[in-house]
Design a protein around this motif. Sequence first.
Motif, PDB file in Angstrom:
ATOM      1  N   GLU A  35     -32.129 -72.192   9.014  1.00 11.95           N
ATOM      2  CA  GLU A  35     -30.907 -71.493   8.633  1.00 11.95           C
ATOM      3  C   GLU A  35     -29.714 -72.448   8.588  1.00 11.95           C
ATOM      4  O   GLU A  35     -28.853 -72.338   7.712  1.00 11.95           O
ATOM      5  CB  GLU A  35     -30.638 -70.340   9.594  1.00 11.95           C
ATOM      6  N   ARG A  36     -29.669 -73.379   9.533  1.00 10.55           N
ATOM      7  CA  ARG A  36     -28.576 -74.363   9.549  1.00 10.55           C
ATOM      8  C   ARG A  36     -28.598 -75.244   8.300  1.00 10.55           C
ATOM      9  O   ARG A  36     -27.550 -75.707   7.843  1.00 10.55           O
ATOM     10  CB  ARG A  36     -28.659 -75.230  10.812  1.00 10.55           C
ATOM     11  N   SER A  37     -29.785 -75.452   7.741  1.00  5.75           N
ATOM     12  CA  SER A  37     -29.935 -76.334   6.582  1.00  5.75           C
ATOM     13  C   SER A  37     -29.868 -75.575   5.261  1.00  5.75           C
ATOM     14  O   SER A  37     -30.015 -76.184   4.195  1.00  5.75           O
ATOM     15  CB  SER A  37     -31.276 -77.078   6.667  1.00  5.75           C
ATOM     16  N   SER A  38     -29.648 -74.267   5.320  1.00  7.10           N
ATOM     17  CA  SER A  38     -29.725 -73.420   4.135  1.00  7.10           C
ATOM     18  C   SER A  38     -28.364 -72.852   3.754  1.00  7.10           C
ATOM     19  O   SER A  38     -27.487 -72.681   4.607  1.00  7.10           O
ATOM     20  CB  SER A  38     -30.702 -72.267   4.397  1.00  7.10           C
ATOM     21  N   ARG A  39     -28.219 -72.508   2.489  1.00  8.02           N
ATOM     22  CA  ARG A  39     -27.054 -71.737   2.059  1.00  8.02           C
ATOM     23  C   ARG A  39     -27.282 -70.243   2.289  1.00  8.02           C
ATOM     24  O   ARG A  39     -26.366 -69.447   2.136  1.00  8.02           O
ATOM     25  CB  ARG A  39     -26.764 -72.009   0.576  1.00  8.02           C
ATOM     26  N   GLY A  40     -28.506 -69.899   2.644  1.00  6.86           N
ATOM     27  CA  GLY A  40     -28.828 -68.517   2.963  1.00  6.86           C
ATOM     28  C   GLY A  40     -28.572 -68.200   4.425  1.00  6.86           C
ATOM     29  O   GLY A  40     -28.188 -69.063   5.213  1.00  6.86           O
ATOM     30  N   LYS A  41     -28.785 -66.947   4.781  1.00  6.23           N
ATOM     31  CA  LYS A  41     -28.616 -66.495   6.165  1.00  6.23           C
ATOM     32  C   LYS A  41     -29.739 -65.531   6.505  1.00  6.23           C
ATOM     33  O   LYS A  41     -30.423 -65.011   5.608  1.00  6.23           O
ATOM     34  CB  LYS A  41     -27.261 -65.802   6.348  1.00  6.23           C
ATOM     35  N   LEU A  42     -29.906 -65.264   7.801  1.00  2.84           N
ATOM     36  CA  LEU A  42     -30.996 -64.397   8.238  1.00  2.84           C
ATOM     37  C   LEU A  42     -30.491 -63.269   9.109  1.00  2.84           C
ATOM     38  O   LEU A  42     -29.618 -63.460   9.957  1.00  2.84           O
ATOM     39  CB  LEU A  42     -32.055 -65.213   8.990  1.00  2.84           C
ATOM     40  N   ALA A  60     -39.929 -66.353   6.493  1.00  2.00           N
ATOM     41  CA  ALA A  60     -38.466 -66.403   6.604  1.00  2.00           C
ATOM     42  C   ALA A  60     -37.956 -67.816   6.348  1.00  2.00           C
ATOM     43  O   ALA A  60     -36.959 -68.017   5.637  1.00  2.00           O
ATOM     44  CB  ALA A  60     -38.030 -65.918   7.983  1.00  2.00           C
ATOM     45  N   ILE A  61     -38.634 -68.802   6.897  1.00  2.00           N
ATOM     46  CA  ILE A  61     -38.247 -70.200   6.692  1.00  2.00           C
ATOM     47  C   ILE A  61     -38.387 -70.581   5.221  1.00  2.00           C
ATOM     48  O   ILE A  61     -37.519 -71.257   4.649  1.00  2.00           O
ATOM     49  CB  ILE A  61     -39.089 -71.119   7.591  1.00  2.00           C
ATOM     50  N   LEU A  62     -39.471 -70.137   4.594  1.00  2.00           N
ATOM     51  CA  LEU A  62     -39.676 -70.414   3.178  1.00  2.00           C
ATOM     52  C   LEU A  62     -38.512 -69.867   2.340  1.00  2.00           C
ATOM     53  O   LEU A  62     -37.985 -70.551   1.456  1.00  2.00           O
ATOM     54  CB  LEU A  62     -40.992 -69.784   2.721  1.00  2.00           C
ATOM     55  N   ALA A  63     -38.091 -68.642   2.635  1.00  2.00           N
ATOM     56  CA  ALA A  63     -36.979 -68.046   1.898  1.00  2.00           C
ATOM     57  C   ALA A  63     -35.678 -68.806   2.140  1.00  2.00           C
ATOM     58  O   ALA A  63     -34.893 -69.039   1.212  1.00  2.00           O
ATOM     59  CB  ALA A  63     -36.825 -66.580   2.292  1.00  2.00           C
ATOM     60  N   LEU A  64     -35.444 -69.204   3.390  1.00  2.00           N
ATOM     61  CA  LEU A  64     -34.240 -69.976   3.705  1.00  2.00           C
ATOM     62  C   LEU A  64     -34.251 -71.332   2.999  1.00  2.00           C
ATOM     63  O   LEU A  64     -33.211 -71.833   2.566  1.00  2.00           O
ATOM     64  CB  LEU A  64     -34.121 -70.165   5.219  1.00  2.00           C
ATOM     65  N   GLN A  65     -35.415 -71.937   2.884  1.00  2.00           N
ATOM     66  CA  GLN A  65     -35.522 -73.215   2.185  1.00  2.00           C
ATOM     67  C   GLN A  65     -35.153 -73.087   0.710  1.00  2.00           C
ATOM     68  O   GLN A  65     -34.761 -74.075   0.073  1.00  2.00           O
ATOM     69  CB  GLN A  65     -36.941 -73.769   2.341  1.00  2.00           C
ATOM     70  N   HIS A  66     -35.258 -71.861   0.182  1.00  2.00           N
ATOM     71  CA  HIS A  66     -34.846 -71.601  -1.200  1.00  2.00           C
ATOM     72  C   HIS A  66     -33.459 -70.968  -1.252  1.00  2.00           C
ATOM     73  O   HIS A  66     -33.070 -70.364  -2.262  1.00  2.00           O
ATOM     74  CB  HIS A  66     -35.880 -70.715  -1.901  1.00  2.00           C
ATOM     75  N   ASP A  67     -32.720 -71.102  -0.146  1.00  2.00           N
ATOM     76  CA  ASP A  67     -31.314 -70.675  -0.062  1.00  2.00           C
ATOM     77  C   ASP A  67     -31.127 -69.173  -0.288  1.00  2.00           C
ATOM     78  O   ASP A  67     -30.115 -68.745  -0.851  1.00  2.00           O
ATOM     79  CB  ASP A  67     -30.449 -71.477  -1.047  1.00  2.00           C
ATOM     80  N   LYS A  68     -32.103 -68.383   0.143  1.00  2.00           N
ATOM     81  CA  LYS A  68     -31.995 -66.946   0.010  1.00  2.00           C
ATOM     82  C   LYS A  68     -31.461 -66.324   1.301  1.00  2.00           C
ATOM     83  O   LYS A  68     -31.643 -66.862   2.397  1.00  2.00           O
ATOM     84  CB  LYS A  68     -33.370 -66.319  -0.281  1.00  2.00           C
ATOM     85  N   TYR A  69     -30.825 -65.171   1.167  1.00  2.00           N
ATOM     86  CA  TYR A  69     -30.600 -64.320   2.322  1.00  2.00           C
ATOM     87  C   TYR A  69     -31.946 -63.743   2.721  1.00  2.00           C
ATOM     88  O   TYR A  69     -32.799 -63.469   1.868  1.00  2.00           O
ATOM     89  CB  TYR A  69     -29.626 -63.190   1.984  1.00  2.00           C
ATOM     90  N   VAL A 111     -32.029 -61.514  -1.979  1.00  2.00           N
ATOM     91  CA  VAL A 111     -32.404 -61.385  -0.575  1.00  2.00           C
ATOM     92  C   VAL A 111     -33.897 -61.105  -0.486  1.00  2.00           C
ATOM     93  O   VAL A 111     -34.441 -60.306  -1.259  1.00  2.00           O
ATOM     94  CB  VAL A 111     -31.591 -60.271   0.140  1.00  2.00           C
ATOM     95  N   VAL A 112     -34.551 -61.781   0.435  1.00  2.00           N
ATOM     96  CA  VAL A 112     -35.984 -61.610   0.657  1.00  2.00           C
ATOM     97  C   VAL A 112     -36.181 -60.724   1.879  1.00  2.00           C
ATOM     98  O   VAL A 112     -35.668 -61.027   2.962  1.00  2.00           O
ATOM     99  CB  VAL A 112     -36.682 -62.966   0.867  1.00  2.00           C
ATOM    100  N   PHE A 113     -36.896 -59.631   1.703  1.00  2.00           N
ATOM    101  CA  PHE A 113     -37.285 -58.767   2.813  1.00  2.00           C
ATOM    102  C   PHE A 113     -38.669 -59.205   3.283  1.00  2.00           C
ATOM    103  O   PHE A 113     -39.646 -59.100   2.526  1.00  2.00           O
ATOM    104  CB  PHE A 113     -37.340 -57.301   2.375  1.00  2.00           C
ATOM    105  N   VAL A 114     -38.749 -59.696   4.515  1.00  2.00           N
ATOM    106  CA  VAL A 114     -40.025 -60.116   5.091  1.00  2.00           C
ATOM    107  C   VAL A 114     -40.573 -58.945   5.895  1.00  2.00           C
ATOM    108  O   VAL A 114     -40.137 -58.675   7.017  1.00  2.00           O
ATOM    109  CB  VAL A 114     -39.864 -61.377   5.963  1.00  2.00           C
ATOM    110  N   LEU A 115     -41.536 -58.245   5.302  1.00  2.00           N
ATOM    111  CA  LEU A 115     -42.113 -57.032   5.894  1.00  2.00           C
ATOM    112  C   LEU A 115     -43.610 -57.191   6.121  1.00  2.00           C
ATOM    113  O   LEU A 115     -44.330 -56.205   6.278  1.00  2.00           O
ATOM    114  CB  LEU A 115     -41.867 -55.830   4.965  1.00  2.00           C
ATOM    115  N   SER A 116     -44.064 -58.394   6.167  1.00  2.00           N
ATOM    116  CA  SER A 116     -45.483 -58.701   6.302  1.00  2.00           C
ATOM    117  C   SER A 116     -45.923 -58.581   7.759  1.00  2.00           C
ATOM    118  O   SER A 116     -45.145 -58.182   8.635  1.00  2.00           O
ATOM    119  CB  SER A 116     -45.727 -60.125   5.792  1.00  2.00           C
ATOM    120  N   SER A 117     -47.169 -58.914   8.035  1.00  2.00           N
ATOM    121  CA  SER A 117     -47.666 -58.917   9.408  1.00  2.00           C
ATOM    122  C   SER A 117     -46.861 -59.897  10.257  1.00  2.00           C
ATOM    123  O   SER A 117     -46.398 -60.935   9.768  1.00  2.00           O
ATOM    124  CB  SER A 117     -49.147 -59.312   9.433  1.00  2.00           C
TER     125      SER A 117
END
Length: 371
Positions: free
Chosen positions: A117-124, A87-96, A73-79
């Motif tokens: 998200e629709r195109s990913s195996r990950g979720k947000l 978030a999109i980058l992480a979803l493109q790599h199928d991450k939560y 899982v990727v935590f997006v805590l940036s600016s």
Amino acid sequence: MSKVRVGIIGCGQIAQLVHIPTLGFLSDLFCITYLCDVSLGALDHCQYKVPGLKAPRITKNAIELCSSSDVDVVFVLSSDEYHADQAILALQHDKYVFVEKPATLNLQDVDRIQQAERSSRGKLMVGYMRRYASVFESAIREIGGIDKILYARVRDIIGQNSTFVDQSGMFPKTFDDFDDRDVSDRKDRATQLVHQALEVECNVTASPSATTMWRVLGGLGTHDISAMREALGMPLAVLGVHAGFPFWNVLFQYSGFAVSYESGINQVPQFDAHIEVYGQDKIVRVQFDTPYVKGLPITLHVSENVNGALKETVIRETYEDAYTLELKRVYEWVRLGKEVKTTIEDARLDIEIFQMIMKADGKSKANNIVH
């Protein structure tokens, strides 16, 4: 069951104050395996703050983190300016993906995240921690027991954040070892994102005051608006607005009642954040304290007319803070497949309310000029 491996993008204040410590306290559930930031100083500092025998890997490249097989899982805590793209980058790599609020600064980016998200195996999941406090969920049930809501108030008037940060006991550090191109890129993104939000989507001029208001709503305001939505639903209209800074006020129209939303920041070192709902024989109030000082309770206050007598009940369900409860939900979401309520579709509604506020303010200012 195996631990959830966390990669964190953004090693600034919220990472140092909240997420790195809390993930460390929940070491039976999580382990931090990767850190990413544009500041090498922040990376070095946070790497040594992460508990455990094996230090997390560090990088300035978000693609490297998101593509790692050591991250669940990727935590997006940036600016805020980078939330959507990362978030999109992480979803493109199928991450939560767990993205701190605001998930985005405009509806265009909401659409982009939904498509990814629709195109990913990950979720947000979006980080609205107040809504995961156990007593807030109890308050929702109490509010549901009111026969007819007559009025409600949403307040968030607080002192300077530095007051709470400096006394948090977490000793966060700030760093300025950024490349000039990173500073310039963040500034350019901010201008573009707010232009899209205000001028394109709201038909409101992106003046300095309107820009400040939009960013404040996406920062402090989203806590209140999001909780208001869960407690009361979506407003029908804005009856009046003063969209100023450092204090602002909005009067929302609901079906059969009005809701006053008042917020601001001053120099008084207190944290007065609550939602209060009035019925004929019952008043329900949920009181929040600063989340930056760990263990301060969120309390539920119920005042009732019982056979002509005033009955006041104060409920403190737990000292366990909202961030900890939220991250336990993250674990259940990733490992057990349990659904979460703070989705990107849910976050869209905040921006729709921000638009209602800014459009009403623009109309009010235009009418004042005419008169």
